[in-house]
Design a protein around this motif. Structure first.
Motif, PDB file in Angstrom:
ATOM      1  N   GLY A   1     -51.690 -31.055  30.498  1.00  0.00           N
ATOM      2  CA  GLY A   1     -50.549 -30.172  30.766  1.00  0.00           C
ATOM      3  C   GLY A   1     -49.661 -29.950  29.559  1.00  0.00           C
ATOM      4  N   ILE A   2     -50.227 -30.110  28.361  1.00  0.00           N
ATOM      5  CA  ILE A   2     -49.441 -29.969  27.133  1.00  0.00           C
ATOM      6  C   ILE A   2     -49.234 -28.492  26.795  1.00  0.00           C
ATOM      7  CG2 ILE A   2     -49.432 -30.330  24.631  1.00  0.00           C
ATOM      8  CD1 ILE A   2     -48.824 -32.879  26.040  1.00  0.00           C
ATOM      9  N   VAL A   3     -47.993 -28.159  26.431  1.00  0.00           N
ATOM     10  CA  VAL A   3     -47.679 -26.824  25.909  1.00  0.00           C
ATOM     11  C   VAL A   3     -46.762 -26.990  24.710  1.00  0.00           C
ATOM     12  CG1 VAL A   3     -45.765 -26.557  27.560  1.00  0.00           C
ATOM     13  CG2 VAL A   3     -46.689 -24.546  26.416  1.00  0.00           C
ATOM     14  N   VAL A   4     -47.035 -26.247  23.653  1.00  0.00           N
ATOM     15  CA  VAL A   4     -46.194 -26.269  22.458  1.00  0.00           C
ATOM     16  C   VAL A   4     -45.516 -24.914  22.321  1.00  0.00           C
ATOM     17  CG1 VAL A   4     -46.106 -26.552  19.952  1.00  0.00           C
ATOM     18  CG2 VAL A   4     -47.681 -27.950  21.307  1.00  0.00           C
ATOM     19  N   ILE A   5     -44.189 -24.939  22.251  1.00  0.00           N
ATOM     20  CA  ILE A   5     -43.418 -23.718  22.054  1.00  0.00           C
ATOM     21  C   ILE A   5     -43.075 -23.627  20.570  1.00  0.00           C
ATOM     22  CG2 ILE A   5     -41.342 -22.427  22.693  1.00  0.00           C
ATOM     23  CD1 ILE A   5     -41.271 -24.072  25.292  1.00  0.00           C
ATOM     24  N   HIS A   6     -43.598 -22.623  19.908  1.00  0.00           N
ATOM     25  CA  HIS A   6     -43.412 -22.470  18.466  1.00  0.00           C
ATOM     26  C   HIS A   6     -42.158 -21.653  18.172  1.00  0.00           C
ATOM     27  CE1 HIS A   6     -47.437 -24.103  17.735  1.00  0.00           C
ATOM     28  NE2 HIS A   6     -47.857 -23.341  18.731  1.00  0.00           N
ATOM     29  N   VAL A   7     -41.317 -22.181  17.293  1.00  0.00           N
ATOM     30  CA  VAL A   7     -40.037 -21.549  16.966  1.00  0.00           C
ATOM     31  C   VAL A   7     -39.996 -21.205  15.479  1.00  0.00           C
ATOM     32  CG1 VAL A   7     -38.844 -22.747  18.830  1.00  0.00           C
ATOM     33  CG2 VAL A   7     -38.926 -23.790  16.568  1.00  0.00           C
ATOM     34  N   PRO A   8     -39.086 -20.330  15.078  1.00  0.00           N
ATOM     35  CA  PRO A   8     -39.005 -19.943  13.662  1.00  0.00           C
ATOM     36  C   PRO A   8     -38.459 -21.060  12.784  1.00  0.00           C
ATOM     37  CG  PRO A   8     -37.211 -18.951  14.902  1.00  0.00           C
ATOM     38  CD  PRO A   8     -38.112 -19.590  15.904  1.00  0.00           C
ATOM     39  N   GLU A   9     -38.751 -20.971  11.502  1.00  0.00           N
ATOM     40  CA  GLU A   9     -38.222 -21.939  10.540  1.00  0.00           C
ATOM     41  C   GLU A   9     -36.838 -21.504  10.099  1.00  0.00           C
ATOM     42  OE1 GLU A   9     -40.808 -23.206   7.375  1.00  0.00           O
ATOM     43  OE2 GLU A   9     -42.565 -22.531   8.474  1.00  0.00           O
ATOM     44  N   ASP A  10     -35.821 -22.011  10.754  1.00  0.00           N
ATOM     45  CA  ASP A  10     -34.446 -21.731  10.346  1.00  0.00           C
ATOM     46  C   ASP A  10     -33.568 -22.935  10.691  1.00  0.00           C
ATOM     47  OD1 ASP A  10     -33.705 -21.587  13.080  1.00  0.00           O
ATOM     48  OD2 ASP A  10     -34.190 -19.462  13.158  1.00  0.00           O
ATOM     49  N   ASN A  11     -32.341 -22.881  10.272  1.00  0.00           N
ATOM     50  CA  ASN A  11     -31.429 -24.014  10.448  1.00  0.00           C
ATOM     51  C   ASN A  11     -31.037 -24.247  11.908  1.00  0.00           C
ATOM     52  OD1 ASN A  11     -31.395 -24.482   7.684  1.00  0.00           O
ATOM     53  ND2 ASN A  11     -29.718 -23.036   7.348  1.00  0.00           N
ATOM     54  N   LYS A  12     -31.249 -23.230  12.750  1.00  0.00           N
ATOM     55  CA  LYS A  12     -30.868 -23.355  14.156  1.00  0.00           C
ATOM     56  C   LYS A  12     -31.876 -24.197  14.941  1.00  0.00           C
ATOM     57  CE  LYS A  12     -28.498 -18.863  14.402  1.00  0.00           C
ATOM     58  NZ  LYS A  12     -28.484 -17.534  15.074  1.00  0.00           N
ATOM     59  N   GLN A  13     -33.091 -24.290  14.445  1.00  0.00           N
ATOM     60  CA  GLN A  13     -34.149 -24.971  15.185  1.00  0.00           C
ATOM     61  C   GLN A  13     -34.577 -26.265  14.495  1.00  0.00           C
ATOM     62  OE1 GLN A  13     -34.944 -24.212  18.092  1.00  0.00           O
ATOM     63  NE2 GLN A  13     -34.291 -22.106  18.348  1.00  0.00           N
ATOM     64  N   LYS A  14     -34.826 -27.301  15.297  1.00  0.00           N
ATOM     65  CA  LYS A  14     -35.254 -28.598  14.774  1.00  0.00           C
ATOM     66  C   LYS A  14     -36.756 -28.624  14.508  1.00  0.00           C
ATOM     67  CE  LYS A  14     -31.850 -30.612  17.923  1.00  0.00           C
ATOM     68  NZ  LYS A  14     -31.672 -31.478  19.120  1.00  0.00           N
TER      69      LYS A  14
END
Length: 217
Positions: free
Chosen positions: A137-150
């Motif tokens: 049941g693994i899901v990875v949510i990919h986010v942008p490379e910016d200071n707002k995201q860890k």
């Protein structure tokens, strides 16, 4: 001429039956069908467990708004909550498992710990959604490379088909869902990347291997 007439009558009959069925479909049933069509497009023939999921109706939400801490509700005030489900979040460093809530609104996804919002992902900035071809049941949510995201979000969901379908429909990013085989890369932060390996075993488990990789069995 009789054959042509027969074919025309058959077409008219089928058209009337389809029209009658469509008119009889309730709004709730229509929503179910719309979601299941998306699930089919994303997972059919790609992920284990999909055939068994077909007959299982999706719920509107797994938790009610009253199950969410009032402080969190206050922080996301103004955004209509669409779906909430319990998840297990794995740290990007060390891969420690932590119980969280995934809250989906009409514009953002939130990873929530009790009274705290640990991470917010605006759908407009969401880069992708990855799952494996196995029955985990693994899901990875990919986010942008910016200071707002860890970094990217690693979650384990009990109702993986339902959760991913809700997320990609709300984000309107069905085409960004990837079902991968073997392994996938995720962003840890500060330009660093980690690797997740998917394998088959006798018992389901998620652990940090000696190689430092997150291993999902």
């Amino acid at each position: 001429f009789l054959m042509q007439t027969s074919e025309m009558l058959q077409k008219i009959c089928i058209r009337n039956l389809v029209r009658k069925y469509c008119r009889g479909v309730t709004a709730e049933r229509k929503v179910q069908l719309q979601q299941k069509v998306v699930t089919s497009a994303v997972f059919r023939g790609k992920k284990e467990g999909y055939p068994q999921s077909i007959t299982q109706p999706f719920l509107d939400t797994r938790l009610k708004e009253t199950d969410i801490n009032p402080k969190v509700l206050q922080l996301i005030q103004g955004e209509k909550i669409k779906y909430v489900t319990p998840v297990v979040k794995y740290d990007r460093n060390g891969f420690k498992a932590r119980e969280r809530l995934l809250v989906l609104t009409q514009s953002s996804a939130y990873v929530v710990e009790m009274a705290k919002i640990k991470q917010k992902i605006d759908y407009a900035t969401l880069k992708g959604i990855s799952t494996s071809n196995l029955s985990d049941g693994i899901v990875v949510i990919h986010v942008p490379e910016d200071n707002k995201q860890k970094g990217d979000v690693i979650l384990q969901c009990e109702h993986i088909f339902e959760t991913v379908t809700k997320l990609c429909m709300l984000a309107n990013k069905q085409n960004l869902v990837k079902v991968v085989q073997g392994s996938l890369q995720f962003r840890i932060g500060s330009g660093k990347e980690g690797t997740m390996v998917f394998t088959v075993g006798q018992e389901p488990q998620v652990f940090k291997a000696k190689t430092g990789q997150l291993t999902v069995v």
